[in-house]
Design a protein around this motif. Structure first.
Motif, mmCIF file in Angstrom:
data_model
loop_
_atom_site.group_PDB
_atom_site.id
_atom_site.type_symbol
_atom_site.label_atom_id
_atom_site.label_comp_id
_atom_site.label_asym_id
_atom_site.label_seq_id
_atom_site.Cartn_x
_atom_site.Cartn_y
_atom_site.Cartn_z
ATOM 1 N N UNK A 92 0.833 -1.206 0.000
ATOM 2 C CA UNK A 92 0.000 0.000 0.000
ATOM 3 C C UNK A 92 0.874 1.264 0.000
ATOM 4 N N UNK A 93 1.928 1.276 0.809
ATOM 5 C CA UNK A 93 2.839 2.425 0.836
ATOM 6 C C UNK A 93 3.535 2.567 -0.514
ATOM 7 N N UNK A 94 4.015 1.464 -1.050
ATOM 8 C CA UNK A 94 4.693 1.507 -2.345
ATOM 9 C C UNK A 94 3.741 1.987 -3.442
ATOM 10 N N UNK A 95 2.515 1.523 -3.411
ATOM 11 C CA UNK A 95 1.518 1.968 -4.391
ATOM 12 C C UNK A 95 1.259 3.466 -4.284
ATOM 13 N N UNK A 96 1.206 3.972 -3.078
ATOM 14 C CA UNK A 96 1.047 5.406 -2.886
ATOM 15 C C UNK A 96 2.212 6.196 -3.451
ATOM 16 N N UNK A 97 3.420 5.661 -3.289
ATOM 17 C CA UNK A 97 4.598 6.330 -3.853
ATOM 18 C C UNK A 97 4.555 6.311 -5.373
ATOM 19 N N UNK A 133 12.728 4.967 0.244
ATOM 20 C CA UNK A 133 11.499 4.388 0.788
ATOM 21 C C UNK A 133 11.102 3.074 0.107
ATOM 22 N N UNK A 134 11.450 2.906 -1.162
ATOM 23 C CA UNK A 134 11.145 1.643 -1.841
ATOM 24 C C UNK A 134 11.955 0.499 -1.230
ATOM 25 N N UNK A 135 13.230 0.756 -0.989
ATOM 26 C CA UNK A 135 14.076 -0.258 -0.340
ATOM 27 C C UNK A 135 13.596 -0.494 1.088
ATOM 28 N N UNK A 136 13.174 0.580 1.758
ATOM 29 C CA UNK A 136 12.646 0.441 3.119
ATOM 30 C C UNK A 136 11.404 -0.422 3.158
ATOM 31 N N UNK A 137 10.523 -0.265 2.178
ATOM 32 C CA UNK A 137 9.322 -1.110 2.114
ATOM 33 C C UNK A 137 9.698 -2.576 1.923
ATOM 34 N N UNK A 138 10.634 -2.829 1.037
ATOM 35 C CA UNK A 138 11.068 -4.211 0.797
ATOM 36 C C UNK A 138 11.703 -4.798 2.054
ATOM 37 N N UNK A 139 12.536 -4.008 2.714
ATOM 38 C CA UNK A 139 13.199 -4.477 3.933
ATOM 39 C C UNK A 139 12.190 -4.725 5.055
ATOM 40 N N UNK A 140 11.243 -3.806 5.230
ATOM 41 C CA UNK A 140 10.228 -3.976 6.271
ATOM 42 C C UNK A 140 9.388 -5.227 6.017
ATOM 43 N N UNK A 141 9.057 -5.480 4.767
ATOM 44 C CA UNK A 141 8.290 -6.671 4.428
ATOM 45 C C UNK A 141 9.098 -7.933 4.725
#
Length: 81
Positions: A11-16, A39-47
């Motif tokens: 959802x965050x990545x889609x918003x970006x 933030x894209x790398x952060x989303x992947x890392x958080x997942x």
């Protein structure tokens, strides 16, 4: 799409993606593509971290990603300082 981490980070990545596409259609885009990398790398890392049993660390990374988006990408015309 099996865990809550999948849904939140996608959802965050889609918003970006929507933010980037919206801004890239402006006459003079002020964003650079490289600004969207952290933030894209952060989303992947958080997942990844969340799916491997580190929920609190994943939540901290998601919060850091959201703070980065608010302070650097500035999706809203908020005057925070």
């Amino acid at each position: 799409m099996e865990t809550v981490y999948d849904w939140i980070t996608v959802a965050i990545f889609g918003g970006m993606v929507v933010l980037f596409l919206h801004r890239s259609t402006q006459d003079e885009p002020k964003d650079s593509l490289i600004q969207y990398l952290p933030p894209a790398v952060g989303c992947a890392l958080a997942n990844y971290v969340g799916n491997h049993g580190q929920g609190p660390l994943s939540a901290a990374i998601v919060v850091a990603v959201l703070v980065y988006i608010l302070l650097v990408l500035k999706p809203f015309d908020l005057k925070l300082w």
